[in-house]
Design an enzyme around this catalytic site. Structure first.
Site, PDB file in Angstrom:
ATOM      1  CG  HIS A 188       0.930   6.599  -7.073  1.00  0.00           C
ATOM      2  ND1 HIS A 188       1.836   7.623  -7.288  1.00  0.00           N
ATOM      3  CD2 HIS A 188       1.293   6.040  -5.883  1.00  0.00           C
ATOM      4  CE1 HIS A 188       2.696   7.667  -6.285  1.00  0.00           C
ATOM      5  NE2 HIS A 188       2.394   6.708  -5.419  1.00  0.00           N
ATOM      6  CG  LEU A 242      -2.011  -1.010   1.380  1.00  0.00           C
ATOM      7  CD1 LEU A 242      -2.713  -0.851   2.723  1.00  0.00           C
ATOM      8  CD2 LEU A 242      -3.009  -0.896   0.236  1.00  0.00           C
ATOM      9  CG  ASP A 243       0.438   4.358  -2.927  1.00  0.00           C
ATOM     10  OD1 ASP A 243       1.238   3.530  -3.387  1.00  0.00           O
ATOM     11  OD2 ASP A 243      -0.396   4.974  -3.621  1.00  0.00           O
ATOM     12  NE  ARG A 244       5.968   8.127   4.857  1.00  0.00           N
ATOM     13  CZ  ARG A 244       7.130   8.706   5.089  1.00  0.00           C
ATOM     14  NH1 ARG A 244       7.991   8.855   4.098  1.00  0.00           N
ATOM     15  NH2 ARG A 244       7.443   9.139   6.297  1.00  0.00           N
TER      16      ARG A 244
END
Length: 315
Positions: A240, A141-143
């Site tokens: 993204h 997962l993105d930060r």
């Protein structure tokens, strides 16, 4: 801290068999950044059965791994887990099986250390769960994204779950708050995505006809004045993807400092949103041993719930 003055010779156990060399070293050398691990492998300082290996080589039961002595500079060492982070992660476990666990990942915590990040979720969990010989991310997962994150506690489970992911047998749903009124009839975005260097060393993603195929399903959950709460399901798993597809549809996510809009920034300030509104709300997968379906939901944190409360007052 992973620092030693003598060479270590470590025999690979049954529970560690099948691991990549780099992941094996990251587990053993809890204070070493990933860049250092790759460097000592590349220089031949790490040996398996007295032979040079590559970082992605797989280990077998009985292999003997040579780990060189390390002396880490203070700026190079991975930070020890703080008590606050330790407690946060301990309270974030949504469900745990014999060879897997699902974490409700907090926003702002990178899944991996590196690129200026002293410690990521996986490095922190390896310190917290010293009872585990094996712990790896099944996906990322993105930060700034919160929510369901699946980890494997055995090599066999990791391979099985990775296969399910590649064969689109794993379902992931996200909640996203986007700017504007999303058209009810638009339930699918298909646009190729390409990663590029933004010029300051930062990697970003854009819609490009020569990029990789990317598809996302969208469904309206709730409409507000100036924004819409969406459920998003990525059919493909590009970097993204949800954020760029939403922006491509002219409805960027609120709190998105990379692909957002002025309208979204204004609403975010008005409603007290200081982070990206993107949350992995549910995850469905087949249990790696029994094959039985497992569905897990991650509740929104108090910050995002408060934002929705403010948004509902504008109806």
């Amino acid at each position: 801290m992973a620092e030693g003055r003598e060479v270590q010779w470590v025999e690979v156990t049954e529970g560690q068999a099948g691991q990549r060399v780099d992941n094996f070293l990251m587990t053993r050398l809890k204070g070493a950044p990933r860049s250092l691990v790759y460097r000592i492998v590349r220089k031949g300082e790490v040996r398996v059965n007295k032979k040079r290996v590559k970082a992605d080589s797989r280990l077998c039961v009985g292999d003997v791994v040579r780990i060189p002595p390390l002396k880490l500079a203070p700026r190079e060492a991975v930070r020890e887990v703080s008590d606050n982070l330790r407690n946060l992660l301990a309270g974030s476990v949504l469900l745990e099986g014999r060879d897997w666990m699902v974490i409700n990942k907090p926003s702002g915590l990178a899944v991996h250390g590196g690129s200026g990040v002293k410690i990521g979720l996986i490095e922190a969990l390896r310190q917290v769960r010293e009872d585990l010989d094996f712990l790896e991310l099944v996906h990322r997962l993105d930060r700034d994204t919160s929510g369901c994150l699946l980890l494997a506690k055995s090599r066999e489970a990791l391979l099985t779950l990775n296969t399910s992911l590649k064969q689109h047998q794993m379902s992931k749903q996200y909640l996203a708050l986007v700017a504007g009124r999303w058209p009810v009839r638009r339930d699918f975005v298909s646009a190729r995505l390409d990663r590029f260097d933004a010029g300051n060393g930062e990697r970003r993603v854009r819609v490009d006809a020569n990029g990789k195929v990317a598809r996302t399903r969208f469904a309206v959950r709730e409409a507000f004045a100036g924004a819409t709460l969406m459920e998003a399901e990525p059919v493909t798993g590009r970097t993204h993807q949800i954020r760029v597809h939403a922006a491509h549809a002219a409805h960027p996510l609120l709190g998105d400092d990379k692909y957002g809009s002025r309208q979204g920034q204004h609403l975010a300030r008005q409603w007290g949103l200081s982070r990206l509104f993107l949350h992995a709300s549910s995850l469905t997968f087949a249990e790696p041993t029994s094959g039985k379906p497992v569905k897990i939901r991650a509740p929104l944190d108090d910050t995002l719930e408060a934002v929705l409360h403010q948004a509902r007052r504008t109806k």
